[in-house]
Design a protein around this motif. Structure first.
Motif, short mmCIF file in Angstrom:
data_model
loop_
_atom_site.label_atom_id
_atom_site.label_comp_id
_atom_site.label_asym_id
_atom_site.label_seq_id
_atom_site.Cartn_x
_atom_site.Cartn_y
_atom_site.Cartn_z
N GLY A 354 0.80 -1.22 0.00
CA GLY A 354 0.00 0.00 0.00
C GLY A 354 0.83 1.26 0.00
N GLU A 355 2.16 1.12 -0.03
CA GLU A 355 3.03 2.31 -0.05
C GLU A 355 2.88 3.07 -1.36
N ALA A 356 2.69 2.35 -2.47
CA ALA A 356 2.59 2.98 -3.79
C ALA A 356 1.31 2.53 -4.47
N SER A 357 0.72 3.43 -5.26
CA SER A 357 -0.45 3.06 -6.06
C SER A 357 -0.01 2.11 -7.18
N PRO A 358 -0.96 1.36 -7.78
CA PRO A 358 -0.57 0.49 -8.89
C PRO A 358 0.11 1.25 -10.02
N GLU A 359 -0.35 2.49 -10.31
CA GLU A 359 0.23 3.26 -11.40
C GLU A 359 1.68 3.64 -11.09
N VAL A 360 1.92 4.12 -9.88
CA VAL A 360 3.29 4.49 -9.50
C VAL A 360 4.16 3.24 -9.44
N GLY A 361 3.65 2.16 -8.85
CA GLY A 361 4.42 0.93 -8.77
C GLY A 361 4.77 0.39 -10.14
N LEU A 362 3.85 0.53 -11.09
CA LEU A 362 4.11 0.04 -12.44
C LEU A 362 5.23 0.84 -13.10
N VAL A 363 5.23 2.14 -12.91
CA VAL A 363 6.30 2.96 -13.48
C VAL A 363 7.64 2.60 -12.84
N ARG A 364 7.66 2.40 -11.52
CA ARG A 364 8.90 1.96 -10.87
C ARG A 364 9.37 0.63 -11.44
N LEU A 365 8.41 -0.27 -11.62
CA LEU A 365 8.74 -1.60 -12.13
C LEU A 365 9.27 -1.52 -13.56
N ARG A 409 -4.11 -5.88 -4.27
CA ARG A 409 -3.24 -4.83 -4.82
C ARG A 409 -2.35 -5.41 -5.92
N LEU A 410 -1.84 -6.64 -5.71
CA LEU A 410 -1.01 -7.27 -6.73
C LEU A 410 -1.82 -7.49 -8.01
N GLU A 411 -3.06 -7.91 -7.86
CA GLU A 411 -3.91 -8.11 -9.02
C GLU A 411 -4.18 -6.78 -9.74
N ALA A 412 -4.35 -5.69 -8.98
CA ALA A 412 -4.54 -4.38 -9.60
C ALA A 412 -3.31 -3.96 -10.39
N LEU A 413 -2.14 -4.31 -9.90
CA LEU A 413 -0.90 -4.01 -10.62
C LEU A 413 -0.85 -4.79 -11.94
N ARG A 414 -1.19 -6.08 -11.88
CA ARG A 414 -1.18 -6.90 -13.09
C ARG A 414 -2.21 -6.35 -14.11
N ARG A 415 -3.40 -5.98 -13.61
CA ARG A 415 -4.45 -5.47 -14.50
C ARG A 415 -4.02 -4.15 -15.15
N CYS A 416 -3.33 -3.32 -14.37
CA CYS A 416 -2.84 -2.04 -14.90
C CYS A 416 -1.89 -2.28 -16.07
N LEU A 417 -1.04 -3.27 -15.94
CA LEU A 417 -0.10 -3.59 -17.01
C LEU A 417 -0.83 -4.17 -18.22
N ASP A 418 -1.75 -5.10 -17.98
CA ASP A 418 -2.45 -5.77 -19.07
C ASP A 418 -3.33 -4.80 -19.86
N GLU A 419 -4.01 -3.91 -19.16
CA GLU A 419 -4.97 -3.02 -19.83
C GLU A 419 -4.32 -1.84 -20.52
N ARG A 420 -3.06 -1.55 -20.19
CA ARG A 420 -2.41 -0.35 -20.74
C ARG A 420 -1.05 -0.71 -21.35
N ARG A 421 -1.03 -1.81 -22.09
CA ARG A 421 0.25 -2.28 -22.61
C ARG A 421 0.89 -1.27 -23.56
#
Length: 653
Positions: A354-365, A409-421
């Motif tokens: 919960g430290e980072a939102s899925p969007e921020v975490g995705l950019v870090r990743l 939260r992990l699933e939200a991160l995966r969905r963020c990547l899949d939906e915005r490839r």
């Protein structure tokens, strides 16, 4: 000025005493030094109160003494603490550094401590004034660094050319006149100032009056028997240098009030006072202080510094607080045995916690992994590890508290990547361009020119992602993030219809467009010409918006004392990367541009990933440039992970 400093380490106080005359000569070359940095103060302290062993660092340039860091290591409990000599009874501690060598001396002092890291645990540097070089020096990598306000030192400004009737506030002037009349009716009144012949008599009277005054209140005071030999030696030595201001107010020859202070450059420092409590009805302390201020004014003093403590009487004279600061430095212990957490895994864990939102975490990743495939693999690895952890907890009959939220939260991160490839691919390429630019490897102006070229290129790829990668180029996400910042500024009372605001690094003008209807005028500066073009399109028709290309190292033609708010939204990390001098210059420029009481708001200070270090830097900048830090490292946003810093310009410092 030579860049290289030769260092000598003195470990015995006798070696320090042998340095007395060069030390005195150095003190004369340090325009900001106080009496507390003189050898006449610190050598007696070492003899009477200090340790046998010191850690005094002597710095020379071309064999000329240019700096002195008078330190010692004390054992406090289980810790070995580095502190400046004089700590405890000294109101202003500091290094000495000849004019022009301040940064070099402070930096070299910390480098010397780094070399001797095995000999100490924590460096506790307190009672540092805002101008102290020790607040400006960068901590070596791997150190923890905390800076905080320490003590208020109220001071009175004496107007230039002030006559006797202008020295005190009107109410105080009347009180002083009444007290003098009462004393004049009681006998012959005279003010003495100590010289070599009278210093011991006036000290004895100070000791007696101070002790009697504090005993009358059931307290012991600060001049007990153990301290008197130190003060006697220091007062005699300072008197010989012309730096002592020890006053005695005599009534029919008897000293009824005393003030022990020092003549600073352009001022009087009031260290200790005392008066005979049996004569309290006559207000001898009031008359004593008034007489000392008048004496200082005749000598050309522009300030009277009451030193540490917020006693109410100081403010009766019109005193304004000037703060000292405390800096604590500690080498972090080595990491314990075990597996290092990679940047990619760290980004995933930040989302799951919960430290980072899925969007921020995705950019870090994406930044750590480099491409979409590697980012997807990191998410898959985290998923497998999480499932195994939950299964193990169930088998061991231990509750897996919060694991459902972590999985969501992990699933939200995966969905963020899949939906915005497609957007993620663009952002990954932009992050690669950002890494390749290496903005922190050049001189300041070169770094700013490189930043301008980079952001021109990024803006052409995606305007939204160029100013907030976590938006993934989605205008709706960018609008949400913008709204959160606007709501924070409203909550802090930093914007309003009568306010003028200026943004450092305005990008595509999203905040100017959002804030123009809420303020009197909105200025935006940016190093990227293409971004300024985009900002002008976005703000077309807004007559109260001013947009301009800037150098990145100053605020250009922005007017002085015009703005109620200067703010930076995710632009300061590039300023930090350009170097400490650029940071200093821009904060000084912000102070220039702000009205009295105006605010500097920095949202996202650096990309170093070290919030404690960022907070310490902001505290030092506030101290250096005359700002109160109102908020430091606040987590203010749900979408964006930046920390918020809020500083208010101090009118008098």
């Amino acid at each position: 000025m030579s860049e290289r400093l030769d260092v000598e380490v003195l470990s015995r106080r006798e070696e320090l005493e042998a340095l007395r005359e060069p030390w005195s000569a150095l003190w004369q070359r340090c325009p900001a030094a106080t009496a507390f940095q003189r050898p006449e103060w610190l050598i007696p302290w070492c003899r009477a109160l200090g340790p046998e062993e010191v850690l005094a660092l002597v710095f020379r340039s071309d064999e000329v003494l240019v700096g002195l860091a008078p330190l010692a290591v004390h054992r406090i409990g289980d810790e070995r603490v580095v502190a400046l000599l004089g700590a405890g009874i000294t109101d202003y501690n500091d290094v000495l550094a000849a004019s022009g060598y301040e940064r070099a001396v402070a930096g070299a002092a910390l480098a010397c401590l780094e070399e001797r890291a095995g000999a100490w645990d924590v460096a506790d540097l307190h009672d540092l004034r805002a101008s102290s070089p020790l607040l400006l020096a960068e901590a070596p990598p791997g150190w923890s660094d905390e800076v905080e306000k320490h003590e208020a030192c109220p001071a009175v400004m004496i107007p230039e050319g002030a006559g006797p009737d202008e020295l005190f506030p009107p109410g105080m002037r009347a009180r002083v006149a009444r007290a003098r009349k009462r004393l004049a009716r009681a006998g012959d009144l005279r003010l003495d100032v100590a010289d070599a012949a009278s210093v011991d008599e006036l000290l004895d009277a100070l000791f007696a009056n101070h002790k009697a005054r504090w005993r009358s209140r059931g307290e012991g005071g600060v001049l007990d028997e153990a301290l008197r030999p130190f003060h006697r030696e220091a007062a005699r030595a300072l008197c010989a240098r012309g730096a002592l201001r020890l006053f005695g107010l005599r009534l029919d020859g008897r000293i009824i009030a005393s003030l022990y202070g020092f003549a600073e450059r352009g001022g009087l420092a009031s260290y200790i006072t005392g008066f005979d409590p049996e004569l309290a009805w006559y207000s001898p302390g009031l008359v004593m202080l008034a007489s000392a201020i008048e004496h200082a004014a005749r000598e050309g003093a522009r300030t009277v510094d009451f030193l540490r403590g917020r006693e109410p009487y100081k403010y009766d004279w019109g005193a304004v607080d000037r703060w000292t600061f405390r800096r604590r430095l500690r080498r972090r212990g080595a990491r314990g045995p075990g597996r290092e957490v990679g940047e990619g895994e760290g980004a995933v864990q930040a989302v799951m916690s919960g430290e980072a939102s899925p969007e921020v975490g995705l950019v870090r990743l994406l930044g750590a992994a480099g491409d979409l495939a590697a980012a997807a693999r990191a998410i898959d690895v985290a998923h497998v590890a999480h499932v195994a952890h939950v299964a193990h907890a169930a088998h061991a009959a231990r509750p897996a508290a919060g694991e459902g939220e972590r999985a969501a939260r992990l699933e939200a991160l995966r969905r963020c990547l899949d939906e915005r490839r497609a957007a993620c691919a663009t952002v990954a390429a932009m992050l690669g361009a950002h890494r390749d630019a290496r903005l922190d490897g050049e001189d300041a102006r070169g770094a700013c020119r490189s930043a301008a070229r980079l952001f021109d290129e990024l803006c052409e790829r995606s305007e939204e992602a160029s100013v907030a990668a976590y938006s993934l180029g989605d205008p709706e996400i960018l609008e949400r993030a913008t709204r959160e910042v606007v709501e924070l500024l409203e909550r802090w009372g930093a914007i309003g219809e009568d306010r003028a605001i200026l943004q450092i690094g305005c990008g595509i003008g999203r905040f100017e467009a959002a804030l123009a209807p809420r303020v009197r005028e909105a200025w935006g500066l940016d190093v990227s010409p293409r971004m300024i073009e985009a900002a002008r399109r976005r703000c077309a028709g807004r007559s109260n918006v001013v947009l301009a290309v800037s150098s990145g190292v100053d605020l250009g033609d922005a007017p002085s004392a015009r703005f109620d708010l200067v703010y930076a939204v995710d632009s300061f990390p590039y300023v930090v990367a350009a170097g400490a001098e650029v940071v200093d210059r821009l904060v000084a420029e912000a102070r220039r541009a702000l009205r009295p009481g105006g605010e500097l708001v920095v949202l996202g200070y650096s990309y170093r990933g070290d919030p404690a270090r960022d907070a310490a830097d902001v505290a030092r900048l506030g101290a250096r440039h005359g700002f109160d830090v109102l908020a430091s490292g606040e987590r203010a946003f749900s979408l964006w992970d930046a920390r918020a810093y809020r500083l208010r310009k101090i009118d008098h410092r």
